[in-house]
Enzyme design. Structure first.
Site, short mmCIF file in Angstrom:
data_model
loop_
_atom_site.label_atom_id
_atom_site.label_comp_id
_atom_site.label_asym_id
_atom_site.label_seq_id
_atom_site.Cartn_x
_atom_site.Cartn_y
_atom_site.Cartn_z
CG ASP A 66 -10.20 -17.36 24.57
OD1 ASP A 66 -10.42 -18.55 24.31
OD2 ASP A 66 -9.83 -16.54 23.73
CG HIS A 335 -6.42 -15.27 26.91
ND1 HIS A 335 -7.26 -14.24 27.26
CD2 HIS A 335 -6.80 -15.66 25.68
CE1 HIS A 335 -8.11 -14.02 26.28
NE2 HIS A 335 -7.86 -14.87 25.30
#
Length: 926
Positions: A66, A335
Site C-alpha cells: 500500500d 503510509h
C-alpha cells in the site's frame, strides 16, 4: 491461568500448523517515500521485538502493498532483517503495464549499489489488480467476491446484512462464480513466468466477518478443485511463505534489478502521487523532531544506566517513557500518517501521541539531570562573580547541552531569552563566545547564540548570566557580541529596474554572499577558497490548484496536479541584515500584496562567522515562515542558479542513498511527474559546482528548468471530489509552517564528503535542556556522560536499552515461551542494542568510501568496559550465525541454495564495516 497466555499458545499452535503467518512484522506498514531510514528501522524493530517476545516468531516475508511508490532502501532493510522475499504493488501504471507484458513483475532486487548481491532480495510486484480480489461480476451488479459487503463502523447491522453484500455461493451461482474466478486466474497467469499464481482474496476492511467469507470461499474452492480437469486450474489456501516457496523451488533464473526505485508513483494520466511529499508539513516536522529527541534520550539513558547504575531515576519508569515515544514515532511512519493523507481528526491523534511521548521523554531527561546526584556526576565550577563586579542581583539561566552524535563537534546553539545582554560560561567557569540580538519572530525576545564545543555523546553545562546593571553601549559585553539590526527599504516588484548595480556583501571564511539592494534578494555566492562565483536567486512561488472536479484534474492530499506553471507568491520584499561575530543574519520578508502589513513568507539565512570547522563554515542555515496560504495554493521555495545541471536533480531514498533524477518530458502532467521525495537532502550540480539543500523534514523537490531546484514547503487544498469529502481529506491546512534547510555550495569533490555528515548534524542538532539553579556551588567532578567517537564515515544509528525480555538464544527462548514465561517477564536492562551505519557509497569519496575497521571495545570504553558483544540481524531477533536466507538464481549466480549474506566479528571485538553497511550488535558491559 492467564487468558492472554492461552491466546498466545493458540496463536503459536496455528503458526506451527502453517495456518497463520506473520508477514512484515513491523508496527506499521511504513511509507517508503517520506520516511527516514532510522524511523523505518525503528518501527520494524519495535514490531519484531514484540512478535519474538510474544510468539517466538521472526517474519521472513514482506507484504508492502500500500505505500505510494517503492523505495530501493526498503528491500535492503528487509534483507538485513532476514527476509527471504519482498512483495510490492504500487508502482507507476505505465511501467507496471510494460512489466506485465514482458513478464518482468518478478525480479531479484539489489537495492544498494554498494552492497550489491550480498543484500539482494527476490521481489514480487502485484499485477494490475493490485492486492484486491476483482470487484466485477459479469452475472451480478453487486461487488465481487466480497460476501461481507461494505463494512459499517462502529456499530454493525444487528441483522448481519451489510450494504452491497455479494450473492451467496449456492448451487445456482457457484458455476458463474467459478468461471469468473478461473478466467481471472488464467489472465494473471499470462503475466508471470511460473504456473503458480498469487490470487489475493479480499481487500480493505474485508474479513471483519470472516465466517461469512470462508463459508462461501470453501464452497467455491471445492467446486473448482472438483472440476479441476475441466477448468485447468486448482486452488488452495496458502500463506505468503507457501507461494514464495513454490516460486523458489521452480529453480528459474531471475533478472536482476539494480538500485533503481519506483518513485514517483502515478495511477493514471493526471494522478501523480507526488503531493503527499509535502502534505501536513507540521506533522512531518514534529515526527522528525520526536525521532531526534528519542535518539538522544536513548543514548543518554544507556550512559546513565551504565555510569550511574544506582542513580535515583527508576529504570522501569525510564523504559516506559522511552517505549511510549518509540511507539508514537513508529506509529506515525504508517503510509497514511507521515504522508499527510489522513483526515484532520486522525492527524490530530498522531500529533497527540507524539507530543505526549516527547513530554514524557523530556521529563526523563529532566529527572536524570535534576534529581540529587551522587559525587562524580556534574563537572562545573562556576564563578558567581566572573568579572569582579557586583552581580548579586544578576539573573541566571543554567542549561545542559548534549551532543547526540558520536563525533566531536564545534557548533552554535540558539536559545530565546528575555534580556538584551548576557554572559556565558562553560562548566570550567571559562567565558564562552556568544552573540545576542533582537529576535526575528518576537519583539519581546532576543536570540542568544552560544559557541559550544562537545565530544561525541557528551553533555556539558553552561551558565548564562543576564547582568541587570547598566553597561556601555559598545558592541560587546565580555565575550558576548551585541549585534544590531540594519534595516533596508522595502522593495516593490513593480518598481524593480536595473538589478545587480547595488550589491551588498555578507562574508564568512568560506563564502561571499551578495544581496541586491534593488530587489532585496540574493544575487550570487562566491566560494572564496575555490574562487568560484555562482549566480543564485531565491524566492517563493505558488501553484494554483483546481478544486472543481468537473473543471479538470485536481490536487489533494495524495496527488499534485500542476494547473499550469507556478507564479510568484509576492509583490514586495523587505530585508534586514545583522552583521555578527558568530552569526551574520539576513532576514527577508515576502509580502503577497504591496499594501500588506504582514508578510506571508520569510527566509532567515544565518551565515556562521569565525569557525574553522569545514562543515560549519560551508553551511548556510535557512529557516522559513510559510503561510497561512490562500486556499488551493501549493507553495514552493525556488533556488535559481547559473549551474548547467540539465534539469537533473539528485534526491535521497529515505536518507540512506542518493538517486539521480533526470528530467522527463511527458505528454501530460510533466511538472507533477518530475517531483521526487526529499527526506534528508537533494542537490544539483555541473562540472564545477554542486548546490546542496539539506532538510530536517520531508518535502517534494524538482528541477524543472536549467540550474533550478524548487522545494515544495506547504499545501492548502480544498476540492469537491465526493471521495475526499466523504473521508474529510480536503487538506484545508491553514497553519504556518517553519521548516529549515541548510544550503552548501562548492565543487562536487569538496562537498561530497560533507553531505551525509551535514544531513545528520541537521537532524541531530545538540539537545538543549534548561536545568534548575544549583542549591550550592558545584565542584569539579567526573560526569557520567563521557564521550564516544566514531570515524567520520560511521554513524552511531542507535544506542539503546530496548528492555526486551526474550532470551538471546533462540532454543532457550522457545523453551521459555512453551513454559509460559513469555512476554510480561522481567525486562533485560543489561542488554544494549548498538547499530552502526557506514554513510558512504563505494567510490563516492576517495577516503571516506573505504571499508573502516573499528574495535568495539575501544570505541565503547567511554561508556564502560565491554564484556561481550554478539552480532544480530537488523532488528535484533536473529543471531547472525544462525540466520540463513534463501538465495535466488540470477545470471551472475546460477546456484540457488540457502546461504547467509552476513558475517561475524573478528577476534578481540574488531569489526569491519563496508560502504553502506548497517551492522547491529548486542553489547554487554561489566
Amino acid at each position: 491461568m492467564d487468558v492472554g497466555w492461552v491466546y498466545t499458545v493458540e496463536v503459536r499452535q496455528l503458526m506451527q500448523e502453517g495456518r497463520l503467518e506473520f508477514i512484515i512484522g513491523g508496527q506499521v506498514m511504513h511509507d517508503e517515500a517520506v520516511t527516514d531510514v532510522d524511523d523505518a528501522i525503528l518501527q520494524l524493530t519495535e514490531g519484531h521485538g514484540f512478535l519474538y517476545e510474544t510468539f517466538g516468531v521472526r517474519p521472513r516475508f514482506s507484504w508492502h502493498v500500500d505505500p505510494f511508490g517503492a523505495s530501493a532502501t526498503t528491500p535492503v532493510l528487509f534483507a538485513l532483517a532476514g527476509f527471504d522475499a519482498h512483495l510490492i504493488s504500487r508502482i507507476d501504471y505505465d511501467l507496471k503495464d510494460d512489466m506485465q507484458k514482458k513478464k518482468k513483475l518478478q525480479f531479484v532486487w539489489r537495492g544498494s549499489p554498494s552492497l550489491g548481491k550480498t543484500h539482494e532480495i527476490f521481489t514480487h510486484t502485484m499485477d494490475q489488480y493490485s492486492y484486491c480480489t476483482p470487484s466485477f461480476l459479469p452475472f451480478s451488479n453487486r461487488s465481487g467476491f466480497y460476501w461481507n459487503g461494505v463494512a459499517v463502523f462502529p456499530d454493525p447491522p444487528k441483522d448481519g446484512v451489510y450494504p452491497n453484500m455479494s450473492l451467496s455461493v449456492t448451487k445456482d451461482t457457484v458455476e458463474p462464480y467459478a468461471q469468473t474466478m478461473v478466467t481471472n486466474i488464467k489472465q494473471r497467469a499470462q503475466w508471470f513466468r511460473t504456473s503458480h499464481v498469487l490470487w489475493p482474496w479480499g481487500c480493505d476492511k474485508q474479513f471483519y466477518n470472516a465466517s461469512v467469507q470462508f463459508t462461501n470461499m470453501d464452497i467455491l474452492m471445492n467446486y473448482i478443485n472438483k472440476h479441476g480437469e475441466e477448468f485447468g486450474v486448482t486452488v488452495q489456501y496458502a500463506t505468503l511463505k507457501d507461494y514464495f516457496k513454490a516460486i523458489h523451488q521452480s529453480n528459474l533464473t531471475w533478472e536482476v534489478r539494480g538500485s533503481h526505485d519506483f518513485l514517483p508513483y502515478s495511477t493514471e494520466l493526471f494522478q501523480a502521487w507526488t503531493g503527499f511529499y509535502a502534505s501536513r508539513n507540521v506533522l512531518k516536522g514534529v515526527a522528525r523532531r520526536a525521532s531526534s529527541l528519542l535518539h538522544a534520550a536513548e543514548s543518554l539513558f544507556v550512559q546513565y544506566r551504565i555510569g550511574y547504575p544506582d542513580g535515583p531515576v527508576q529504570k522501569e519508569l525510564a523504559l516506559d517513557k522511552l517505549k511510549a515515544l518509540r511507539w508514537a514515532v513508529s506509529e506515525v511512519q504508517h503510509h497514511d500518517a507521515i504522508t499527510g493523507t489522513e483526515s484532520p481528526k486522525v492527524a490530530d491523534m498522531y500529533m497527540e501521541h507524539l507530543t505526549q511521548g516527547m513530554i514524557g521523554v523530556e521529563e526523563l531527561l529532566a529527572a536524570m539531570f535534576h534529581l540529587p546526584q551522587k559525587p562524580g556526576i556534574f563537572s562545573a565550577n562556576y564563578s558567581s562573580n566572573p568579572d569582579n563586579t557586583d552581580s548579586s542581583q544578576d539573573v541566571e539561566q543554567h542549561i545542559i547541552v548534549y551532543n547526540p552524535l558520536a563525533w566531536n563537534t564545534t557548533t552554535y546553539i540558539n536559545i530565546s531569552v528575555k534580556f538584551p545582554v548576557a554572559l556565558v560560561f562553560d562548566d570550567n567557569g571559562i567565558a564562552v563566545p556568544a552573540q545576542i540580538q533582537p529576535s526575528a519572530t518576537s519583539s519581546n525576545d532576543y536570540d542568544l547564540f552560544i559557541v559550544v564545543d562537545l565530544a561525541g555523546l557528551q553533555y556539558r553545562k553552561y551558565l548564562i548570566q543576564f547582568p541587570q546593571s547598566k553597561c556601555n553601549k559598545s558592541s560587546s559585553y565580555g565575550l558576548t557580541h551585541v549585534a544590531r539590526v540594519v534595516t533596508f527599504k522595502r522593495r516593490h516588484v513593480s518598481e524593480w529596474k536595473k538589478t545587480g548595480r547595488k550589491l551588498l556583501p555578507v562574508l564568512n571564511e568560506c563564502y561571499k554572499l551578495l544581496f541586491d539592494q534593488e530587489t532585496n534578494l540574493l544575487h550570487s555566492i562566491t566560494h572564496r577558497l575555490e574562487k568560484n562565483l555562482v549566480r543564485i536567486h531565491q524566492d517563493f512561488w505558488e501553484y494554483e490548484a483546481n478544486g472543481e472536479v468537473h473543471a479538470g484534474p485536481i490536487s489533494d492530499n495524495y496527488i499534485f496536479t500542476a494547473n499550469g506553471f507556478a507564479i510568484p507568491a509576492y509583490k514586495s520584499v523587505a530585508m534586514e541584515i545583522i552583521p555578527g561575530k558568530i552569526i551574520s543574519e539576513i532576514r527577508q520578508y515576502f509580502y503577497r500584496e504591496e499594501s500588506d502589513s504582514n508578510y506571508t513568507y520569510s527566509v532567515v539565512t544565518r551565515v556562521p562567522v569565525g569557525f574553522k570547522d569545514k562543515l560549519l563554515c560551508q553551511r548556510l542555515d535557512q529557516s522559513y515562515w510559510v503561510g497561512p496560504l490562500v486556499v488551493n495554493r501549493e507553495a514552493v521555495f525556488r533556488t535559481t542558479t547559473s549551474l548547467n545541471n540539465n534539469r537533473t536533480v539528485y534526491t535521497d531514498n529515505n536518507g540512506y542513498q542518493m538517486m539521480k533524477r533526470q528530467y522527463k518530458q511527458y505528454i501530460n502532467n510533466t511538472v507533477s511527474r518530475n517531483y521526487y521525495p526529499m527526506v534528508r537532502g537533494a542537490y544539483i550540480e555541473d562540472d564545477s559546482s554542486r548546490l546542496i539543500l539539506l532538510s530536517e523534514r520531508a518535502h517534494g523537490v524538482a528541477s524543472l528548468n536549467q540550474g533550478q531546484m524548487e522545494v515544495m514547503l506547504h499545501r492548502r487544498l480544498w476540492n469537491n471530489q465526493e471521495w475526499n469529502r466523504g473521508y474529510n481529506l480536503t487538506l484545508n491546512d491553514s497553519s504556518v509552517v517553519r521548516p529549515i534547510l541548510w544550503m552548501m555550495l562548492g565543487s562536487p569533490a569538496a562537498v561530497a564528503s560533507l553531505f551525509q555528515q551535514g544531513a545528520l548534524c541537521l537532524q541531530h542538532r545538540p539537545v538543549v535542556l534548561p536545568i534548575d539553579k544549583p542549591q550550592k556551588q558545584w565542584s569539579q567532578r567526573e560526569s557520567w556522560s563521557r564521550s564516544v567517537i566514531l570515524p567520520q564515515n560511521l554513524h552511531m544509528q542507535l544506542l539503546s536499552i530496548p528492555g526486551w525480555s526474550y532470551l538471546p538464544k533462540h532454543s532457550e527462548h522457545l523453551q521459555k515461551l512453551s513454559s509460559g514465561g513469555g512476554k510480561g517477564s522481567e525486562a533485560d536492562f543489561d542488554r544494549v542494542l548498538l547499530r552502526i551505519a557506514h554513510l558512504y557509497e563505494e567510490g563516492e569519496d576517495p577516503v571516506l568510501s573505504r571499508p573502516i575497521t573499528i574495535n568495539l571495545k575501544e570505541v565503547m570504553q567511554g561508556i564502560g568496559e565491554v564484556k561481550a558483544v554478539k552480532e544480530r540481524s537488523l532488528t535484533g531477533t536473529w543471531d547472525i550465525s544462525e540466520l540463513q536466507r534463501w538465495s535466488w538464481k540470477t545470471e551472475s549466480s546460477k546456484k540457488a541454495d540457502n546461504t547467509s549474506s552476513f558475517k561475524g566479528m573478528k577476534k578481540d571485538l574488531i569489526v569491519t564495516v563496508l560502504p553502506k553497511e548497517i551492522r547491529t550488535f548486542f553489547i554487554y558491559f561489566k
